[in-house]
Design an enzyme around this catalytic site. Structure first.
Site, PDB file in Angstrom:
ATOM      1  N   PHE A 122       0.841  -1.201   0.000  1.00 35.86           N
ATOM      2  CA  PHE A 122       0.000   0.000   0.000  1.00 35.86           C
ATOM      3  C   PHE A 122       0.873   1.247   0.000  1.00 35.86           C
ATOM      4  O   PHE A 122       1.759   1.398   0.845  1.00 35.86           O
ATOM      5  CB  PHE A 122      -0.921   0.024   1.230  1.00 35.86           C
ATOM      6  CG  PHE A 122      -1.822   1.230   1.257  1.00 35.86           C
ATOM      7  CD1 PHE A 122      -2.945   1.291   0.452  1.00 35.86           C
ATOM      8  CD2 PHE A 122      -1.525   2.329   2.062  1.00 35.86           C
ATOM      9  CE1 PHE A 122      -3.771   2.421   0.447  1.00 35.86           C
ATOM     10  CE2 PHE A 122      -2.345   3.454   2.066  1.00 35.86           C
ATOM     11  CZ  PHE A 122      -3.467   3.501   1.259  1.00 35.86           C
ATOM     12  N   ASP A 207       9.158   2.732   1.631  1.00 43.49           N
ATOM     13  CA  ASP A 207       7.981   3.440   2.150  1.00 43.49           C
ATOM     14  C   ASP A 207       7.861   3.113   3.635  1.00 43.49           C
ATOM     15  O   ASP A 207       7.373   2.055   4.017  1.00 43.49           O
ATOM     16  CB  ASP A 207       6.733   3.008   1.372  1.00 43.49           C
ATOM     17  CG  ASP A 207       5.458   3.694   1.878  1.00 43.49           C
ATOM     18  OD1 ASP A 207       5.475   4.254   2.993  1.00 43.49           O
ATOM     19  OD2 ASP A 207       4.442   3.641   1.164  1.00 43.49           O
ATOM     20  N   LYS A 236       2.648   9.620   8.723  1.00 43.44           N
ATOM     21  CA  LYS A 236       1.923   9.151   9.909  1.00 43.44           C
ATOM     22  C   LYS A 236       2.488   9.598  11.256  1.00 43.44           C
ATOM     23  O   LYS A 236       2.197  10.685  11.725  1.00 43.44           O
ATOM     24  CB  LYS A 236       1.781   7.624   9.844  1.00 43.44           C
ATOM     25  CG  LYS A 236       0.792   7.188   8.742  1.00 43.44           C
ATOM     26  CD  LYS A 236       0.266   5.790   8.947  1.00 43.44           C
ATOM     27  CE  LYS A 236      -0.926   5.482   8.070  1.00 43.44           C
ATOM     28  NZ  LYS A 236      -0.635   5.095   6.701  1.00 43.44           N
TER      29      LYS A 236
HETATM   30  C1  PLP Z   1      -0.857   5.335   5.328  1.00 43.30           C
HETATM   31  C2  PLP Z   1       0.147   4.940   4.300  1.00 43.30           C
HETATM   32  C3  PLP Z   1       0.305   5.661   3.107  1.00 43.30           C
HETATM   33  C4  PLP Z   1      -0.587   6.829   2.751  1.00 43.30           C
HETATM   34  O1  PLP Z   1      -0.437   7.877   3.634  1.00 43.30           O
HETATM   35  P1  PLP Z   1      -1.570   9.040   3.725  1.00 43.30           P
HETATM   36  O2  PLP Z   1      -1.039   9.960   4.769  1.00 43.30           O
HETATM   37  O3  PLP Z   1      -2.856   8.360   4.082  1.00 43.30           O
HETATM   38  O4  PLP Z   1      -1.633   9.686   2.410  1.00 43.30           O
HETATM   39  C5  PLP Z   1       1.298   5.249   2.226  1.00 43.30           C
HETATM   40  N1  PLP Z   1       2.088   4.206   2.510  1.00 43.30           N
HETATM   41  C6  PLP Z   1       1.968   3.503   3.650  1.00 43.30           C
HETATM   42  C7  PLP Z   1       2.898   2.364   3.906  1.00 43.30           C
HETATM   43  C8  PLP Z   1       0.975   3.821   4.563  1.00 43.30           C
HETATM   44  O5  PLP Z   1       0.832   3.096   5.672  1.00 43.30           O
END
Ligand code: PLP
Length: 387
Positions: A122, A207, A236
């Protein structure tokens, strides 16, 4: 818009790991706003940083510079061992969009034509981030996508080796998959990713939007294998509840964007940057990385010791665990937990996510472990009586 369905609670305030709903009911918050509220709620350091900064200047734009954004970039580079550059954004998705543009530019300059990402991975909901996202259900409705992205099973180094050639511009992956169900890679995988990318001249984009800033007991999850990506994305937990995202590009990759290549009106916002500085300072001064490791292990061991027909196991690291179920009962477990005064997140049909503030105490963790068998009983009964 109906995309979130109807939320079960309206939250009005919080303190530490406790939140209150509009009816005055208290809950132990084991979700932390999806791994965001790293210092818990209304932490004095966060309140002071945000109110102090908003009283000075709330926004400058990137036509001008402000002190908190510079201090934050320096602080992040200090934690990461130096040599790189930082771009500040407002969310995880935006951080990944910037990383993707760096990877596209890198690839174009070298005639590299495709990208590799992981099944079930994701990276966000915008079209660029979604084109790298392997979760079928959220990806397919909005395709086709403009980029050639090849998906491989997560954790399989041989599959990655086959997929990455000299024509591959970049590999995007999470050092532990979050939305896929808190899935840590097998030992050695991240080191293999690093090696395969280096051997083929592909950028490794890590990521760490969910996995970094102490969540796993280390500042960054890649540090567990010392396999540093070329480009790292954060969000986050970094802002402790204020919206912020960051891209860190190491070495020469920090120079990929030339003047005019990218931008953001709100990126580098001084209030968000001041919040992030308060988060980093407090995690360090209060020993919260060690707390995440210790209390996380206590939860993992405690869940593993419970013998219940609905419980298949537990996986994760630090204060980031998935309670894995033997059937698709996560919604029922989430509801039963809430009725018992605990907020958890039904992440997958068979997995419940625990991603609490990093200030969670051992006593708070034990209160949840003590309540868990009865929560599972209630969930099992609901399952049986469901039509
Ligand atoms: C939450 C998340 C995203 C997206 O972040 P947003 O702040 O919701 O745009 C991308 N990559 C990972 C691994 C995530 O957990």
């Amino acid at each position: 818009m109906p995309n979130y369905g109807v939320p079960p609670l309206a939250l009005t305030r919080g303190e530490g790991c406790t939140v209150w709903d509009a009816d005055g009911n208290a809950y132990l918050d084991l979700v932390g706003g999806i791994a965001v509220s790293s210092l818990g709620h209304a932490h004095p350091a966060l309140v002071a940083a945000v109110t102090g900064q908003v009283a000075k200047i709330a926004h400058t734009s990137n036509l001008f510079v402000n002190e908190p954004e510079i201090l934050l970039a320096e602080r992040l580079l200090g934690l990461l061992g130096g040599d790189g550059r930082v771009f500040l954004a407002n969310s995880g998705t935006e951080a990944n969009e910037a990383a993707l543009k760096i990877a596209i530019k890198y690839g174009k300059a070298r005639g590299k034509t495709y990208f590799v990402a992981t099944e079930d991975g994701f990276h966000g909901r915008s079209l660029g981030a979604l084109s790298l996202t392997g979760k079928h259900a959220i990806r397919e409705p909005f395709g086709p996508y403009a980029l050639d992205v090849r998906f491989i099973p997560y954790g399989d180094a041989a599959a990655l080796k086959d997929a990455v050639t000299e024509d591959c511009a970049a590999v995007f992956l999470e050092p532990t998959q979050g939305e896929a169900g808190v899935v840590p890679p097998p030992p050695g995988y991240l080191a293999a990713v690093r090696e395969i990318c280096t051997a083929n001249g592909a950028l490794y984009v890590g990521d760490e939007i969910q996995s970094a800033i102490g969540r796993t007991g280390a500042w960054f999850a890649f540090q567990h294998e010392d396999a540093r990506p070329d480009v790292l994305t954060l969000a986050k937990g970094l802002g402790g509840g204020l919206p912020i995202g960051a891209v860190v590009a190491f070495g020469e990759h920090g120079e990929t964007f030339a003047k005019g290549d990218h931008g953001s009106t709100f990126g580098g916002n001084p209030v968000a940057a001041a919040a992030a500085l308060a988060v980093l300072d407090t995690l360090e001064s209060d020993g919260l990385l060690a707390n995440a490791a210790e209390v996380g292990a206590l939860i993992a061991d405690g869940v593993a010791a419970i013998d219940h027909p609905l419980l298949a196991g537990v996986r994760g690291r630090g204060l980031w665990q998935a309670i894995v179920l033997t059937s698709e009962a996560s919604g029922a477990v989430q509801d039963a937990a809430r009725a018992a005064g605990f907020l958890v997140n039904a992440l997958r049909p068979d997995a419940v996510r625990i991603a609490p503030p990093l200030v969670l105490t051992a006593a708070q963790a034990r209160s949840f472990l003590d309540a868990l068998p009865a929560i599972l009983d209630t969930a099992a009964q609901t399952q049986e009586t469901a039509p």
